[in-house]
Design an enzyme around this catalytic site. Structure first.
Site, PDB file in Angstrom:
ATOM      1  N   LEU A  67      57.370 -50.948  -2.821  1.00  0.00           N
ATOM      2  CA  LEU A  67      58.734 -50.839  -2.333  1.00  0.00           C
ATOM      3  C   LEU A  67      58.768 -50.255  -0.923  1.00  0.00           C
ATOM      4  CD1 LEU A  67      58.979 -51.024  -5.487  1.00  0.00           C
ATOM      5  CD2 LEU A  67      60.984 -49.564  -5.301  1.00  0.00           C
ATOM      6  N   GLU A 108      61.495 -42.370   0.396  1.00  0.00           N
ATOM      7  CA  GLU A 108      60.505 -42.376   1.490  1.00  0.00           C
ATOM      8  C   GLU A 108      60.821 -41.326   2.546  1.00  0.00           C
ATOM      9  OE1 GLU A 108      57.884 -43.843   0.853  1.00  0.00           O
ATOM     10  OE2 GLU A 108      58.644 -45.180  -0.694  1.00  0.00           O
ATOM     11  N   HIS A 111      59.458 -38.136   1.456  1.00  0.00           N
ATOM     12  CA  HIS A 111      58.028 -37.978   1.802  1.00  0.00           C
ATOM     13  C   HIS A 111      57.865 -37.621   3.277  1.00  0.00           C
ATOM     14  CE1 HIS A 111      56.288 -39.273  -1.948  1.00  0.00           C
ATOM     15  NE2 HIS A 111      56.663 -40.545  -1.842  1.00  0.00           N
ATOM     16  N   HIS A 117      55.607 -36.375  -4.727  1.00  0.00           N
ATOM     17  CA  HIS A 117      56.219 -36.871  -5.962  1.00  0.00           C
ATOM     18  C   HIS A 117      56.457 -35.698  -6.907  1.00  0.00           C
ATOM     19  CE1 HIS A 117      54.360 -40.956  -4.866  1.00  0.00           C
ATOM     20  NE2 HIS A 117      55.673 -41.001  -4.656  1.00  0.00           N
ATOM     21  N   ASP A 128      53.952 -29.837  -7.132  1.00  0.00           N
ATOM     22  CA  ASP A 128      54.498 -30.577  -5.991  1.00  0.00           C
ATOM     23  C   ASP A 128      54.860 -29.620  -4.852  1.00  0.00           C
ATOM     24  OD1 ASP A 128      56.660 -29.290  -7.078  1.00  0.00           O
ATOM     25  OD2 ASP A 128      57.983 -31.037  -7.101  1.00  0.00           O
ATOM     26  N   ASP A 166      66.892 -47.125  -9.049  1.00  0.00           N
ATOM     27  CA  ASP A 166      67.785 -46.517  -8.055  1.00  0.00           C
ATOM     28  C   ASP A 166      68.991 -45.813  -8.684  1.00  0.00           C
ATOM     29  OD1 ASP A 166      66.105 -47.501  -6.114  1.00  0.00           O
ATOM     30  OD2 ASP A 166      67.691 -48.482  -4.951  1.00  0.00           O
TER      31      ASP A 166
END
Ligand code: ARG
Ligand code: ZN
Ligand code: CA
Length: 195
Positions: A67, A108, A111, A117, A128, A166
């Site tokens: 994706l 994204e 990130h 994650h 994390d 989503d």
């Protein structure tokens, strides 16, 4: 709806972007992979615009069912930014359910702002680096029912940094917010954005 257990952890990250420029470029390439070819005009892509002050987003078919992908803070300036396949970008036109609500960009950019994650990409002992997100050992997919558990606590499956559909991701935590915003503070890796 965020379950009661997590409702006091939700946070507005309070980051806004302004669209600066759109570049469109024709190409016969059908898939671009994950090795940053799209970020170089010498490889048929488009060079980044000053990454110290701009979030660059390349929209091109990555291929392999991917994706999107992002570069974490601290990488090479010329490739800084995020890449998203057009089927998963935005909410209109050429978008493909269940990834048609723009959440790939949310994930994204998370990130790009230093978030890992939510399951830490490892087992129950792998963190994390955010203290208010519960530990987990594996991504969740689809639209999990609550509670879903993999370690000794319920997974925060509705977090943007999980792998769910989503429409089933809808929160960042205060801890994630603080980790992201630290980059914009003085001395932070993305401090030039705050000017
Ligand atoms: N798998 C991709 C990644 O790890 C993106 C996942 C996005 N998930 C979504 N529901 N749009 O970066
Ligand atoms: Zn990810
Ligand atoms: Ca955590």
């Amino acid at each position: 709806m965020v379950p009661n257990e997590f409702s006091n952890l939700t946070a507005d990250v309070d980051v806004q972007f302004t669209l600066k420029q759109v570049t469109r470029k024709q190409s016969n390439r059908r898939s671009w992979g994950t090795r940053d070819r799209m970020k170089r005009s010498s490889r048929g892509g488009v060079d980044a615009i000053d990454t110290s002050r701009n979030l660059n987003i390349w929209i091109c078919n990555i291929g392999g069912g991917i994706l999107g992908y992002a570069q974490f803070p601290g990488g090479s300036a010329s490739t800084d930014g995020v890449v998203i396949s057009p089927q998963y970008f935005g909410t209109q036109g050429y978008v493909s359910a269940p990834f048609d609500k723009g959440r790939t960009a949310t994930h994204e950019v998370g990130h790009w702002l230093n978030l890992r994650h939510i399951w830490g990409d490892g087992g129950c002992s792998v963190d994390d680096y955010v203290s208010d997100t519960p530990v987990s050992s594996t991504p969740n997919y689809g639209c999990p029912s609550y509670p879903t558990q993999h370690c000794n606590s319920n997974d925060m499956t509705m977090n943007y940094m999980d792998y769910v559909d989503d429409s089933c991701m809808y929160m960042f935590t205060t801890g994630q917010k603080n980790r992201m915003r630290a980059l914009f503070a003085s001395g932070g890796y993305r401090s030039a954005f705050a000017q």
